[in-house]
Design a protein around this motif. Sequence first.
Motif, PDB file in Angstrom:
ATOM      1  N   PRO A  69       7.248   2.962   8.166  1.00  0.00           N
ATOM      2  CA  PRO A  69       5.928   3.542   8.465  1.00  0.00           C
ATOM      3  C   PRO A  69       5.759   4.968   7.959  1.00  0.00           C
ATOM      4  CG  PRO A  69       6.809   2.395  10.375  1.00  0.00           C
ATOM      5  CD  PRO A  69       7.908   2.418   9.357  1.00  0.00           C
ATOM      6  N   SER A  70       6.850   5.712   7.864  1.00  0.00           N
ATOM      7  CA  SER A  70       6.761   7.105   7.423  1.00  0.00           C
ATOM      8  C   SER A  70       6.267   7.234   5.992  1.00  0.00           C
ATOM      9  CB  SER A  70       8.131   7.789   7.546  1.00  0.00           C
ATOM     10  OG  SER A  70       9.087   7.118   6.745  1.00  0.00           O
ATOM     11  N   ARG A  71       6.303   6.136   5.224  1.00  0.00           N
ATOM     12  CA  ARG A  71       5.857   6.199   3.833  1.00  0.00           C
ATOM     13  C   ARG A  71       4.398   5.796   3.655  1.00  0.00           C
ATOM     14  NH1 ARG A  71       8.625   6.734  -0.417  1.00  0.00           N
ATOM     15  NH2 ARG A  71       7.352   5.214  -1.533  1.00  0.00           N
ATOM     16  N   ALA A  72       3.746   5.417   4.743  1.00  0.00           N
ATOM     17  CA  ALA A  72       2.344   5.004   4.643  1.00  0.00           C
ATOM     18  C   ALA A  72       1.451   6.219   4.422  1.00  0.00           C
ATOM     19  CB  ALA A  72       1.923   4.284   5.914  1.00  0.00           C
ATOM     20  N   PRO A  73       0.372   6.057   3.650  1.00  0.00           N
ATOM     21  CA  PRO A  73      -0.579   7.162   3.461  1.00  0.00           C
ATOM     22  C   PRO A  73      -1.208   7.576   4.789  1.00  0.00           C
ATOM     23  CG  PRO A  73      -0.985   5.378   1.899  1.00  0.00           C
ATOM     24  CD  PRO A  73      -0.018   4.859   2.910  1.00  0.00           C
ATOM     25  N   GLY A  82       0.781  -1.243   0.000  1.00  0.00           N
ATOM     26  CA  GLY A  82       0.000   0.000   0.000  1.00  0.00           C
ATOM     27  C   GLY A  82       0.804   1.280   0.000  1.00  0.00           C
ATOM     28  N   THR A  83       2.141   1.166  -0.101  1.00  0.00           N
ATOM     29  CA  THR A  83       2.968   2.372  -0.205  1.00  0.00           C
ATOM     30  C   THR A  83       3.549   2.534  -1.603  1.00  0.00           C
ATOM     31  OG1 THR A  83       4.933   1.160   0.525  1.00  0.00           O
ATOM     32  CG2 THR A  83       3.612   2.231   2.235  1.00  0.00           C
ATOM     33  N   GLY A  84       3.157   1.657  -2.527  1.00  0.00           N
ATOM     34  CA  GLY A  84       3.773   1.634  -3.844  1.00  0.00           C
ATOM     35  C   GLY A  84       3.009   2.381  -4.910  1.00  0.00           C
ATOM     36  N   LEU A  85       3.392   2.119  -6.139  1.00  0.00           N
ATOM     37  CA  LEU A  85       2.880   2.834  -7.311  1.00  0.00           C
ATOM     38  C   LEU A  85       1.357   2.824  -7.399  1.00  0.00           C
ATOM     39  CD1 LEU A  85       3.177   4.140 -10.154  1.00  0.00           C
ATOM     40  CD2 LEU A  85       3.617   1.837 -11.043  1.00  0.00           C
ATOM     41  N   ILE A  86       0.731   1.661  -7.271  1.00  0.00           N
ATOM     42  CA  ILE A  86      -0.730   1.566  -7.319  1.00  0.00           C
ATOM     43  C   ILE A  86      -1.316   1.559  -5.916  1.00  0.00           C
ATOM     44  CG2 ILE A  86      -2.705   0.262  -8.198  1.00  0.00           C
ATOM     45  CD1 ILE A  86      -0.782  -1.067 -10.202  1.00  0.00           C
ATOM     46  N   GLY A  87      -0.618   0.902  -4.990  1.00  0.00           N
ATOM     47  CA  GLY A  87      -1.138   0.766  -3.633  1.00  0.00           C
ATOM     48  C   GLY A  87      -1.339   2.078  -2.918  1.00  0.00           C
ATOM     49  N   ARG A  88      -0.471   3.040  -3.186  1.00  0.00           N
ATOM     50  CA  ARG A  88      -0.611   4.346  -2.526  1.00  0.00           C
ATOM     51  C   ARG A  88      -1.905   5.060  -2.925  1.00  0.00           C
ATOM     52  NH1 ARG A  88       2.830   7.499   1.170  1.00  0.00           N
ATOM     53  NH2 ARG A  88       1.715   9.469   1.299  1.00  0.00           N
ATOM     54  N   ALA A  99     -13.387   3.853   4.221  1.00  0.00           N
ATOM     55  CA  ALA A  99     -13.000   2.506   4.628  1.00  0.00           C
ATOM     56  C   ALA A  99     -12.043   2.558   5.815  1.00  0.00           C
ATOM     57  CB  ALA A  99     -12.334   1.769   3.467  1.00  0.00           C
ATOM     58  N   ASP A 100     -12.011   1.477   6.576  1.00  0.00           N
ATOM     59  CA  ASP A 100     -11.071   1.302   7.684  1.00  0.00           C
ATOM     60  C   ASP A 100      -9.878   0.544   7.104  1.00  0.00           C
ATOM     61  OD1 ASP A 100      -9.660   0.725   9.959  1.00  0.00           O
ATOM     62  OD2 ASP A 100     -11.274  -0.341  10.982  1.00  0.00           O
ATOM     63  N   VAL A 101      -8.809   1.277   6.750  1.00  0.00           N
ATOM     64  CA  VAL A 101      -7.744   0.735   5.915  1.00  0.00           C
ATOM     65  C   VAL A 101      -6.505   0.357   6.728  1.00  0.00           C
ATOM     66  CG1 VAL A 101      -6.272   1.137   3.902  1.00  0.00           C
ATOM     67  CG2 VAL A 101      -8.556   2.181   4.017  1.00  0.00           C
ATOM     68  N   THR A 102      -6.014  -0.853   6.475  1.00  0.00           N
ATOM     69  CA  THR A 102      -4.727  -1.297   6.995  1.00  0.00           C
ATOM     70  C   THR A 102      -3.798  -1.539   5.815  1.00  0.00           C
ATOM     71  OG1 THR A 102      -5.726  -2.383   8.914  1.00  0.00           O
ATOM     72  CG2 THR A 102      -3.505  -3.070   8.312  1.00  0.00           C
ATOM     73  N   VAL A 103      -2.608  -1.000   5.895  1.00  0.00           N
ATOM     74  CA  VAL A 103      -1.596  -1.181   4.859  1.00  0.00           C
ATOM     75  C   VAL A 103      -0.477  -2.042   5.429  1.00  0.00           C
ATOM     76  CG1 VAL A 103       0.293  -0.005   3.645  1.00  0.00           C
ATOM     77  CG2 VAL A 103      -2.033   0.899   3.509  1.00  0.00           C
ATOM     78  N   VAL A 104      -0.080  -3.072   4.681  1.00  0.00           N
ATOM     79  CA  VAL A 104       1.067  -3.877   5.078  1.00  0.00           C
ATOM     80  C   VAL A 104       2.124  -3.781   3.993  1.00  0.00           C
ATOM     81  CG1 VAL A 104       0.059  -5.998   4.129  1.00  0.00           C
ATOM     82  CG2 VAL A 104       1.880  -6.144   5.825  1.00  0.00           C
ATOM     83  N   SER A 105       3.374  -3.543   4.401  1.00  0.00           N
ATOM     84  CA  SER A 105       4.438  -3.278   3.449  1.00  0.00           C
ATOM     85  C   SER A 105       5.780  -3.496   4.122  1.00  0.00           C
ATOM     86  CB  SER A 105       4.327  -1.831   2.948  1.00  0.00           C
ATOM     87  OG  SER A 105       5.456  -1.473   2.184  1.00  0.00           O
ATOM     88  N   LEU A 106       6.820  -3.636   3.307  1.00  0.00           N
ATOM     89  CA  LEU A 106       8.186  -3.668   3.833  1.00  0.00           C
ATOM     90  C   LEU A 106       8.729  -2.267   4.060  1.00  0.00           C
ATOM     91  CD1 LEU A 106       9.942  -6.497   1.782  1.00  0.00           C
ATOM     92  CD2 LEU A 106       9.628  -6.427   4.246  1.00  0.00           C
ATOM     93  N   ASP A 107       8.074  -1.264   3.485  1.00  0.00           N
ATOM     94  CA  ASP A 107       8.532   0.110   3.628  1.00  0.00           C
ATOM     95  C   ASP A 107       8.456   0.586   5.069  1.00  0.00           C
ATOM     96  OD1 ASP A 107       9.465   1.011   1.194  1.00  0.00           O
ATOM     97  OD2 ASP A 107       7.480   1.475   0.438  1.00  0.00           O
TER      98      ASP A 107
END
Length: 329
Positions: free
Chosen positions: A43-47, A16-22, A33-41
């Motif tokens: 946390p500072s890069r999360a929307p 969710g921090t990438g090209l489409i996921g963001r 929506a109640d959104v959870t993003v999971v990523s290797l990035d």
Amino acid sequence: MNRDFYRNKKVLVTGGTGLIGRPLSELLVRIGADVTVVSLDAPSRAPEGVRFIQKDLRNFDNCVAACSGQEIVFNLIGIKGSPKMAAQKPASFFVPTITFSINMMEAARQAGVERYLFTSSIGVYEPADVFYEDSVWKTFPSENDRFAGWAKRMGELQAQANEIQYGWDKISIVRPANVYGPFDNFDPENAMVIPSLISRALSGERPLTVWGDGSPIRDFIHAKDVARGMLQVVEQGYNKPVNLGSGEGVLIREIAETIADLMPDHCEIVWDTSKPKGDAKRLMDTTRANSLGITPSISLRDGIQETIEWFQENQKISGQRYNAFVDNT
């Protein structure tokens, strides 16, 4: 799109921090929506407005934990890179792509997720002028996309297996065309054509050298248009593969000239015809997407302009994130 469908729904977005996921995550937050993003990035890069989990989804237990309590899962995590990178490091595409796909879909099934989106790829198709969704299983992927293409096909096959055995018929599959936009991979060594040319042009490369003669025709779509298409497919519970592209071809020459024209100074282009130019034409048939009410809204020039401006402001970010797995297909 019915905005009320996603309101207060628990939605997980991998990558969710990438090209489409963001842009997808941002759209989901915007419609309630109640959104959870999971990523290797980091946390500072999360929307903004999302719950962030930093986990390696090659680990099945991490996938199970991420899917727990979720109602809808958008699985976008994957490996993105140039044909050169795919040719030289095929295991780096093949192994994680299959692992992400198998783990996430099985974890979502065990968690009782209502709807699930699997992000496939244009790489599943054999070389052709136009790609039709139902042609895939009669053919083989292009040799240039062999490892990534077969890995993505296995994810699509897993969806079919789940429908047959478990009756889980709310798994949506999308096959994006050539996606571009902010948060792309701008590393000139392994980026795709638009971000690579933008990066090189803004770094001061003069003249700007482009492989081939500019004659190949490709199908490009902005990441925000892909995100909107994903939302519509999942909302409708559509479970046949859907091409997400413009359906309209553009010359690579036009891409290069548009980027050169949008540079702050004059940017001369030199065509290196001694280098391969690729297949003559590769377009998505978008009849199925159009029948679902999915049509792109961002023009190529406007999209490239936005991407250039974003890269100018975020060069440090875009350079750092490609040392690990790239969270986007």
